[in-house]
Design a protein around this motif. Structure first.
Motif, PDB file in Angstrom:
ATOM      1  N   GLU A  46      39.227   7.665 -20.750  1.00  0.00           N
ATOM      2  CA  GLU A  46      38.608   8.208 -19.595  1.00  0.00           C
ATOM      3  C   GLU A  46      37.104   8.334 -19.715  1.00  0.00           C
ATOM      4  OE1 GLU A  46      42.619  10.221 -19.833  1.00  0.00           O
ATOM      5  OE2 GLU A  46      41.252   9.480 -21.204  1.00  0.00           O
ATOM      6  N   ALA A  47      36.593   8.837 -20.980  1.00  0.00           N
ATOM      7  CA  ALA A  47      35.072   8.972 -21.236  1.00  0.00           C
ATOM      8  C   ALA A  47      34.502   7.622 -21.195  1.00  0.00           C
ATOM      9  CB  ALA A  47      34.870   9.571 -22.867  1.00  0.00           C
ATOM     10  N   ASN A  48      34.955   6.561 -21.823  1.00  0.00           N
ATOM     11  CA  ASN A  48      34.256   5.201 -21.717  1.00  0.00           C
ATOM     12  C   ASN A  48      34.334   4.641 -20.134  1.00  0.00           C
ATOM     13  OD1 ASN A  48      33.981   4.921 -24.501  1.00  0.00           O
ATOM     14  ND2 ASN A  48      35.876   3.972 -24.786  1.00  0.00           N
ATOM     15  N   ALA A  49      35.323   4.819 -19.205  1.00  0.00           N
ATOM     16  CA  ALA A  49      35.254   4.555 -17.926  1.00  0.00           C
ATOM     17  C   ALA A  49      34.293   5.172 -17.209  1.00  0.00           C
ATOM     18  CB  ALA A  49      36.990   4.751 -17.292  1.00  0.00           C
ATOM     19  N   ILE A  50      34.194   6.552 -17.106  1.00  0.00           N
ATOM     20  CA  ILE A  50      33.112   7.211 -16.743  1.00  0.00           C
ATOM     21  C   ILE A  50      31.682   6.821 -16.962  1.00  0.00           C
ATOM     22  CG2 ILE A  50      32.088   9.666 -16.456  1.00  0.00           C
ATOM     23  CD1 ILE A  50      35.016  10.738 -17.272  1.00  0.00           C
ATOM     24  N   ALA A  51      31.578   6.710 -18.408  1.00  0.00           N
ATOM     25  CA  ALA A  51      30.441   6.174 -18.765  1.00  0.00           C
ATOM     26  C   ALA A  51      29.758   4.866 -18.157  1.00  0.00           C
ATOM     27  CB  ALA A  51      30.144   6.202 -20.274  1.00  0.00           C
ATOM     28  N   ALA A  52      31.015   3.975 -18.321  1.00  0.00           N
ATOM     29  CA  ALA A  52      30.761   2.569 -17.597  1.00  0.00           C
ATOM     30  C   ALA A  52      30.399   2.475 -16.079  1.00  0.00           C
ATOM     31  CB  ALA A  52      31.948   1.794 -17.756  1.00  0.00           C
ATOM     32  N   LEU A 102      34.353  13.384 -26.623  1.00  0.00           N
ATOM     33  CA  LEU A 102      35.423  13.425 -25.695  1.00  0.00           C
ATOM     34  C   LEU A 102      36.476  12.270 -26.459  1.00  0.00           C
ATOM     35  CD1 LEU A 102      34.407  13.764 -22.106  1.00  0.00           C
ATOM     36  CD2 LEU A 102      35.328  15.355 -23.601  1.00  0.00           C
ATOM     37  N   ALA A 103      36.207  11.239 -27.053  1.00  0.00           N
ATOM     38  CA  ALA A 103      36.734  10.345 -27.688  1.00  0.00           C
ATOM     39  C   ALA A 103      37.837  11.157 -28.762  1.00  0.00           C
ATOM     40  CB  ALA A 103      36.114   9.118 -27.815  1.00  0.00           C
ATOM     41  N   ARG A 104      36.942  11.783 -29.353  1.00  0.00           N
ATOM     42  CA  ARG A 104      37.754  12.273 -30.717  1.00  0.00           C
ATOM     43  C   ARG A 104      38.754  13.471 -30.225  1.00  0.00           C
ATOM     44  NH1 ARG A 104      32.247  12.300 -32.808  1.00  0.00           N
ATOM     45  NH2 ARG A 104      31.993  14.356 -32.297  1.00  0.00           N
ATOM     46  N   GLN A 105      38.559  13.756 -28.842  1.00  0.00           N
ATOM     47  CA  GLN A 105      39.533  14.745 -28.487  1.00  0.00           C
ATOM     48  C   GLN A 105      40.763  14.377 -27.322  1.00  0.00           C
ATOM     49  OE1 GLN A 105      37.308  18.660 -27.224  1.00  0.00           O
ATOM     50  NE2 GLN A 105      35.686  17.362 -27.512  1.00  0.00           N
ATOM     51  N   GLY A 106      40.907  13.000 -27.627  1.00  0.00           N
ATOM     52  CA  GLY A 106      42.109  12.270 -26.916  1.00  0.00           C
ATOM     53  C   GLY A 106      41.528  11.904 -25.621  1.00  0.00           C
ATOM     54  N   TYR A 107      40.370  11.695 -25.156  1.00  0.00           N
ATOM     55  CA  TYR A 107      39.987  11.203 -23.919  1.00  0.00           C
ATOM     56  C   TYR A 107      39.117   9.943 -23.865  1.00  0.00           C
ATOM     57  CZ  TYR A 107      41.977  15.436 -21.456  1.00  0.00           C
ATOM     58  OH  TYR A 107      42.971  16.362 -20.889  1.00  0.00           O
ATOM     59  N   GLU A 108      39.315   9.044 -25.076  1.00  0.00           N
ATOM     60  CA  GLU A 108      38.555   7.950 -25.081  1.00  0.00           C
ATOM     61  C   GLU A 108      38.484   7.075 -23.938  1.00  0.00           C
ATOM     62  OE1 GLU A 108      37.545   4.450 -28.304  1.00  0.00           O
ATOM     63  OE2 GLU A 108      39.573   5.755 -28.644  1.00  0.00           O
ATOM     64  N   ILE A 113      37.345  11.278 -13.310  1.00  0.00           N
ATOM     65  CA  ILE A 113      37.692  12.652 -14.034  1.00  0.00           C
ATOM     66  C   ILE A 113      38.882  13.114 -13.452  1.00  0.00           C
ATOM     67  CG2 ILE A 113      36.629  14.798 -14.588  1.00  0.00           C
ATOM     68  CD1 ILE A 113      33.792  13.890 -14.185  1.00  0.00           C
ATOM     69  N   PRO A 114      39.942  13.220 -14.230  1.00  0.00           N
ATOM     70  CA  PRO A 114      41.387  13.718 -13.728  1.00  0.00           C
ATOM     71  C   PRO A 114      41.271  15.401 -13.843  1.00  0.00           C
ATOM     72  CG  PRO A 114      41.357  12.966 -16.240  1.00  0.00           C
ATOM     73  CD  PRO A 114      39.869  12.608 -15.659  1.00  0.00           C
ATOM     74  N   GLU A 115      42.077  15.615 -13.138  1.00  0.00           N
ATOM     75  CA  GLU A 115      42.275  17.408 -13.072  1.00  0.00           C
ATOM     76  C   GLU A 115      42.511  17.847 -14.439  1.00  0.00           C
ATOM     77  OE1 GLU A 115      41.967  19.366 -10.203  1.00  0.00           O
ATOM     78  OE2 GLU A 115      41.101  17.482  -9.471  1.00  0.00           O
ATOM     79  N   ALA A 116      43.186  17.284 -15.179  1.00  0.00           N
ATOM     80  CA  ALA A 116      43.532  17.768 -16.314  1.00  0.00           C
ATOM     81  C   ALA A 116      42.357  17.807 -17.408  1.00  0.00           C
ATOM     82  CB  ALA A 116      44.504  16.958 -17.227  1.00  0.00           C
ATOM     83  N   LEU A 117      41.430  16.939 -17.306  1.00  0.00           N
ATOM     84  CA  LEU A 117      40.168  16.839 -18.137  1.00  0.00           C
ATOM     85  C   LEU A 117      39.264  18.087 -17.726  1.00  0.00           C
ATOM     86  CD1 LEU A 117      38.311  15.716 -20.230  1.00  0.00           C
ATOM     87  CD2 LEU A 117      37.592  13.986 -18.677  1.00  0.00           C
ATOM     88  N   LEU A 118      39.104  17.983 -16.313  1.00  0.00           N
ATOM     89  CA  LEU A 118      38.346  19.310 -15.656  1.00  0.00           C
ATOM     90  C   LEU A 118      38.948  20.594 -16.267  1.00  0.00           C
ATOM     91  CD1 LEU A 118      35.894  19.137 -13.811  1.00  0.00           C
ATOM     92  CD2 LEU A 118      37.664  19.578 -11.874  1.00  0.00           C
TER      93      LEU A 118
END
Length: 334
Positions: free
Chosen positions: A257-263, A249-255, A277-282
């Motif tokens: 968000e991905a780090n915050a979700i994991a944390a 996800l980080a490689r796809q522009g959601y670094e 998780i934003p609506e756009a990511l969903l």
């Protein structure tokens, strides 16, 4: 035209028969193939054997069988046997999985995953040919193996799974197809460039390399319920399944968000992980909502040049009835 296949539920199901029933429903609804994941529940081989025996037309395959928990010769024998049982309907999916599974569950060092995948492809093809296997690789040195049955009349295609640039390039160069998962449309298009580079390096015909995207989907009359199920599924994979999905996800522009979700997940706050998780990511990673909305989200992936098939998958928390509703709502003829 992009084909539709099924990626049967990764979550535990009530019985083997329930998985067979879903494959039968998929066959009745016109899906081309039923892919079966192998994680921490029932093994893929036994279930695929039952599906093959109880269906007539739908293709079958594991997505994926990891390249650590079975030897390449054993996996080749398994593929030959499944191909016989399935009357030529098998397509294999193999890949390295990740350290959380390989080391944590199987107790095997997650060593040189790309090289191991490459050698599995070599060994499996040689073993399935019926010729005596002699192979001298960096990981495997094998001699003397030969099938004690006829090789399959219909050769078994072997797809490779991968998320990073080098693993996708490997699939293009050496495998019969690539299995993609957890990709946005833009991220998938970027990785397809890596696949094409691999095809060029292998001097191969692009038409001989098939691309399949496993896409989490949930199409329910209760659209909010469908989206919540997919949100829970995404949070689990980013938060609990090691670093692969987060890094992808980080490689796809959601670094961020991905780090915050994991944390949040790591700290035990699963509700916060869901809220992050934003609506756009969903929308970028699946097809969720009412049947109309889910079909619309599915179409944006089907329009991607170079994608041959979408494997409709399901969120972990979906009930058998919700899985069935989604299969019917997203059937190829709808």
């Amino acid at each position: 035209m992009t084909d539709r296949t099924l990626h049967l539920p990764v979550a535990a199901q009530p019985s083997v028969e329930s998985l067979v029933d879903l494959a039968r429903l998929g066959e009745d609804c016109g899906y081309e193939r039923a892919w079966l994941p192998e994680t921490w529940g029932r093994d893929a081989v036994t279930v695929l054997t039952r599906i093959a025996a109880e269906t007539d037309e739908i293709g079958i395959g594991p997505s994926i069988a990891n390249v650590y928990s079975r030897s390449p010769a054993l996996l080749a024998q398994t593929a030959v046997t499944l191909q016989e049982v399935a009357d030529g309907r098998l397509r294999m999916g193999i890949g390295p999985s990740g350290p959380a599974v390989v080391e944590g569950w199987h107790g095997i060092d997650f060593d040189r995953p790309l090289r191991r995948t490459r050698e599995y492809l070599d060994v499996m093809r040689a073993a399935m040919s019926g010729e005596t296997l002699n192979y001298d690789g960096q990981i495997f040195s094998l001699a003397g193996f030969r099938l004690r049955c006829d090789p399959p009349e219909e050769p078994v295609p072997i797809d490779a799974a991968g998320m990073g640039p080098k693993s996708v390039e490997l699939a293009g160069r050496f495998a019969d197809g690539w299995h993609a998962t957890v990709f946005t449309p833009e991220g998938l298009e970027e990785r397809l460039d890596d696949l094409r580079r691999g095809i060029d390096l292998g001097d191969r015909d692009p038409d001989e390399v098939r691309t399949t995207l496993s896409l989490t989907a949930c199409a329910l009359e209760d659209g909010e319920r469908a989206r919540e199920l997919c949100r829970q599924h995404l949070a689990f994979y980013v938060g609990a399944m090691g670093t692969y999905y987060r890094e992808s996800l980080a490689r796809q522009g959601y670094e961020e968000e991905a780090n915050a979700i994991a944390a949040a997940w790591a700290s035990g706050d699963q509700e916060k992980a869901l809220d992050l998780i934003p609506e756009a990511l969903l929308d970028d990673l699946g097809a969720a909502g009412t049947p109309e909305r889910a079909r619309e989200e599915l179409r944006k992936f089907e329009e991607i040049d170079g994608l041959d098939a979408i494997a409709v998958g399901f969120p972990r928390g979906a009930s058998p009835a919700e899985v069935e509703e989604t299969i019917e709502a997203l059937a190829p003829d709808r």
